[in-house]
Design an enzyme around this catalytic site. Structure first.
Site, PDB file in Angstrom:
ATOM      1  N   TYR A   1       0.753  -1.148  -0.133  1.00 50.51           N
ATOM      2  CA  TYR A   1       0.049   0.076   0.212  1.00 50.51           C
ATOM      3  C   TYR A   1       0.913   1.155  -0.033  1.00 50.51           C
ATOM      4  CZ  TYR A   1      -3.619  -3.187   1.179  1.00 50.51           C
ATOM      5  OH  TYR A   1      -4.650  -4.183   1.139  1.00 50.51           O
TER       6      TYR A   1
ATOM      7  N   GLU B   1      -2.055 -16.010 -12.013  1.00 47.72           N
ATOM      8  CA  GLU B   1      -1.106 -14.859 -12.776  1.00 47.72           C
ATOM      9  C   GLU B   1       0.344 -15.471 -12.899  1.00 47.72           C
ATOM     10  OE1 GLU B   1      -3.890 -10.892 -11.884  1.00 47.72           O
ATOM     11  OE2 GLU B   1      -1.948 -10.990 -11.096  1.00 47.72           O
TER      12      GLU B   1
ATOM     13  N   CYS C   1      -7.004  -5.067  -7.672  1.00 49.11           N
ATOM     14  CA  CYS C   1      -6.606  -4.717  -6.322  1.00 49.11           C
ATOM     15  C   CYS C   1      -5.963  -5.928  -5.395  1.00 49.11           C
ATOM     16  CB  CYS C   1      -7.753  -4.132  -5.436  1.00 49.11           C
ATOM     17  SG  CYS C   1      -9.269  -5.389  -5.575  1.00 49.11           S
ATOM     18  N   HIS C   2      -5.895  -7.123  -6.232  1.00 47.77           N
ATOM     19  CA  HIS C   2      -5.609  -8.328  -5.302  1.00 47.77           C
ATOM     20  C   HIS C   2      -3.886  -8.352  -5.576  1.00 47.77           C
ATOM     21  CE1 HIS C   2      -6.039  -9.296  -9.639  1.00 47.77           C
ATOM     22  NE2 HIS C   2      -5.123 -10.012  -9.410  1.00 47.77           N
TER      23      HIS C   2
ATOM     24  N   ASN D   1     -12.641  -0.841  -4.418  1.00 44.75           N
ATOM     25  CA  ASN D   1     -12.641  -0.929  -5.680  1.00 44.75           C
ATOM     26  C   ASN D   1     -13.868  -1.790  -6.278  1.00 44.75           C
ATOM     27  OD1 ASN D   1     -12.071  -1.735  -8.510  1.00 44.75           O
ATOM     28  ND2 ASN D   1     -10.593  -3.160  -7.671  1.00 44.75           N
TER      29      ASN D   1
END
Length: 170
Positions: A98, A156, A129-130, A121
């Site tokens: 963050y 991913e 946002c993950h 979000n």
């Protein structure tokens, strides 16, 4: 969202609610938890809606797509929209804190505000946002739950994780 169209997309993490006006996607809702979305009384189910979004999300979950190209309509403050835009610039499979995200938008002391914007979000997965984690590298809050966050990051990274709630077999 008055006059909202929505559809339900089956996915490895459970049914996702896709909603918005026209073909502009305004919301992706998880099946349960903090990010659960229940269609409003004035919402209209249309399973022909959001064809591009459905196609791209299917390709993402199949490991064939890493970047989305969709008409989006997220609702938020200018600060939230700035944070959400910065989220789209985090490469797939990578994570940042963050604090780093706050630095990237030129507000190095705003990590808590960045976290709050991240937490609301309306377009998780598409606006990734993950990919934001705690300063010490730990997975932190996610509207779809930490198992879902872990699954998305593993997907991913090409690690073939089992969907949340399922056991990975050797």
């Amino acid at each position: 969202m008055s006059g909202t169209r929505y559809t339900i997309l089956p996915s490895p993490i459970g049914p996702l609610v896709l909603a918005g006006a026209g073909e502009r996607l305004a919301c992706i809702g998880f099946p349960a938890g903090k990010g659960a979305v229940t269609p409003g009384a004035d919402w209209h189910r249309d399973d022909t809606a959001f064809g591009q979004a459905r196609s791209q999300l299917d390709a993402y979950f199949a490991g064939r797509l890493t970047r989305f190209d969709l008409a989006l309509d997220p609702r938020g403050t200018p600060f939230q929209r700035e944070v959400w835009q910065a989220l789209t610039e985090i490469p797939p499979g990578e994570t940042i804190s963050y604090g780093e995200l706050a630095r990237r938008i030129g507000r190095p002391k705003a990590s808590r505000a960045v976290g709050a914007a991240n937490g609301v979000n309306p377009l998780p997965i598409v606006v990734p946002c993950h990919r934001v984690i705690g300063a010490a590298g730990a997975l932190t809050g996610f509207a779809g739950g930490l198992e879902t966050k872990r699954f998305l990051l593993a997907l991913e990274r090409g690690q073939g994780a089992a969907p949340p709630g399922q056991l990975a077999l050797p």
